[in-house]
Design an enzyme around this catalytic site. Structure first.
Site, PDB file in Angstrom:
ATOM      1  N   LYS A  30      57.678  25.497  48.226  1.00  0.00           N
ATOM      2  CA  LYS A  30      57.689  26.960  48.236  1.00  0.00           C
ATOM      3  C   LYS A  30      58.702  27.427  49.259  1.00  0.00           C
ATOM      4  O   LYS A  30      58.945  26.734  50.254  1.00  0.00           O
ATOM      5  CB  LYS A  30      56.298  27.509  48.619  1.00  0.00           C
ATOM      6  CG  LYS A  30      56.065  28.923  48.155  1.00  0.00           C
ATOM      7  CD  LYS A  30      55.721  28.924  46.680  1.00  0.00           C
ATOM      8  CE  LYS A  30      55.288  30.268  46.185  1.00  0.00           C
ATOM      9  NZ  LYS A  30      54.617  30.154  44.895  1.00  0.00           N
TER      10      LYS A  30
HETATM   11  N1  GLU Z   1      56.027  31.279  41.718  1.00  0.00           N
HETATM   12  C1  GLU Z   1      55.358  30.754  40.568  1.00  0.00           C
HETATM   13  C2  GLU Z   1      54.094  30.031  40.971  1.00  0.00           C
HETATM   14  O1  GLU Z   1      53.548  30.283  42.017  1.00  0.00           O
HETATM   15  C3  GLU Z   1      56.268  29.912  39.679  1.00  0.00           C
HETATM   16  C4  GLU Z   1      56.885  28.717  40.331  1.00  0.00           C
HETATM   17  C5  GLU Z   1      57.925  28.034  39.452  1.00  0.00           C
HETATM   18  O2  GLU Z   1      58.134  28.445  38.328  1.00  0.00           O
HETATM   19  O3  GLU Z   1      58.517  27.073  39.950  1.00  0.00           O
HETATM   20  O4  GLU Z   1      53.550  29.261  40.235  1.00  0.00           O
END
Ligand code: GLU
Length: 423
Positions: free
Chosen positions: A113
């Site tokens: 993240k």
């Molecule tokens: N931000 C989204 C999540 O928390 C998508 C992450 C992604 O597609 O890599 O799942």
């Protein structure tokens, strides 16, 4: 009213919840302390300064992070968040949840993240572009289609992803479409990515309602949040016959006991930028929304909105987590004692990363699928995962969160074991 500001009743944060969830599952699986430590520790984390020249010529220095929690099953995967509430511990928690989410959905990824501590509503698009490009340059050695693939999250969108992809590509001297996901469709994005998280939430919500022997047609829901996840979820729930009685955003909440007219509300939001002021409903506050007498509650905003201080007031039989980490560990216990079924984030909101995976596969092959193909594959993945989690919960007599986390953690631990420790 601020959703994030009133999120928690204690000083505990999302990382405490993530670590406790892992500890519970390691105990269920009988893992030793070393294995638990291995699974808990982020593999890599970087904090960067982002000097920004504002449009008025002044300079401001922002802070950003990228945490790669686990790389055992493949390159790291996870979104980039722009929010004033971002801090390193939040990013660590979100990265750990990405590891479990990708493993649960059997995607060949680890978890990561990113976050920048910024309120994007206070910056121009040109300023946000400079922030994105500088942040991307600073984390450049860590990312790439075989290393770590960013995607949108709160406060970022397809434009952010286009700037990231471009910055990465310019640095490498050629266009690398697989470097990020959630890009515009005209620039190597996937059909169906923008709506994937919401659609996935609704697939799982409909399965869960039927599991509780509730007919989705005529059942009632409240959706907290009307952004990337909540808005689509409200729309698809309504299209499937669920009456959405209330929804909210950071500026206010609206309630209509006979069901909101979601398409009229969307028209209002496109014009006003917020659900506040919608004439087709009555103003309520956020805590009232969470405690409404509905069948289904979808928290689709931020972490920690259901906490020890308000979980006892929830009247829904079913909570489907559109957001990451909306239920604290204490709230989870309270909801469990009260017999509320909680479908955890790593299952309920996994549609986004599933279609990110499809986007990455398409970009790497330079071969594009139709919207119908993407949606059919998404439906299959979501329903399979739901069944899998349900079976695990039945067999081990667990709540859905513990069952989903068990499945995921087992896959990650197995990858660790098979690869062995080096050196
Ligand atoms: N931000 C989204 C999540 O928390 C998508 C992450 C992604 O597609 O890599 O799942």
């Amino acid at each position: 009213m601020t959703l994030a500001g009133e999120a928690r009743s204690t000083t505990r944060g999302p990382l405490d919840d993530a670590i406790e969830q892992l500890a519970e599952v390691c105990q269920i699986l009988g893992y030793d302390e070393g294995t638990e430590q291995l699974l808990a520790a982020p593999r890599r984390e970087v904090t960067v300064s982002i000097p920004l020249r504002r449009d008025d010529g002044s300079v401001e220095v922002l802070t950003g992070h990228r945490v790669q929690h686990n790389l055992s099953r493949g390159p790291a995967k996870g979104g980039l968040r722009f929010s004033p509430h971002v801090d390193l511990d939040e990013v660590r928690a979100l990265a750990m949840w990405m590891t479990w989410k990708c493993a649960l959905m059997d995607l060949p990824y680890g978890g990561a993240k990113g976050g920048v501590t910024i309120d994007p509503s206070r910056y121009s698009s040109a300023e946000l572009e400079r922030v994105t490009r500088r942040y991307t340059s600073e984390i450049l050695p860590l990312i790439g289609p075989t290393r770590d693939i960013p995607a949108p999250d709160i406060g970022t969108d397809e434009n952010t992803m286009a700037w990231m992809m471009d910055t990465y590509s310019v640095a490498n001297g050629h266009t690398v479409l697989g470097a990020v996901t959630g890009k515009p469709v005209s620039l190597g994005g996937s059909h169906g990515r923008a709506t994937a998280t919401s659609l996935g939430v609704v697939h799982v919500a409909l399965e869960a309602l039927r599991h509780l022997r509730l007919d989705p047609v005529g059942s009632t829901a409240a959706v907290q949040g009307f952004g990337k996840v909540g808005r689509g979820a409200a729309r698809y729930l309504a299209e499937n016959g669920v009456q959405v009685l209330a929804t909210s955003d950071e500026h206010g909440a609206v309630w209509q006991p006979d069901g909101l007219d979601i398409s009229a509300l969307e028209t209002h939001v496109d014009r006003a930028g917020t659900v506040a002021g919608f004439s087709g409903g009555t103003v309520i506050d956020n805590d009232t929304l969470l405690a409404l007498d509905v069948d289904l509650l979808v928290p689709a905003a931020v972490e920690g909105v259901l906490h020890a201080g308000n979980a006892g007031a929830v009247r829904a039989q079913l909570v489907v987590e559109g957001a990451n980490g909306p239920t604290t560990t204490e709230a989870d216990r309270i909801l469990q004692e009260r017999g509320v079924l909680v479908v955890p984030d790593i299952l309920a909101n996994a549609g986004g990363v599933v279609v990110s995976y499809f986007e990455w596969v398409q970009a790497n092959q330079a071969y594009w699928w139709s919207q119908a193909e993407v949606e059919a594959r998404l439906t299959e993945r979501m329903t399979d995962a739901w069944q899998h989690v349900l079976t695990e919960a039945d067999e081990r007599r667990l709540q859905l969160r513990a069952a989903a986390t068990c499945l995921a953690v087992r896959r990650v631990a197995e990858a660790h074991r098979q690869r062995g420790l080096y050196p």
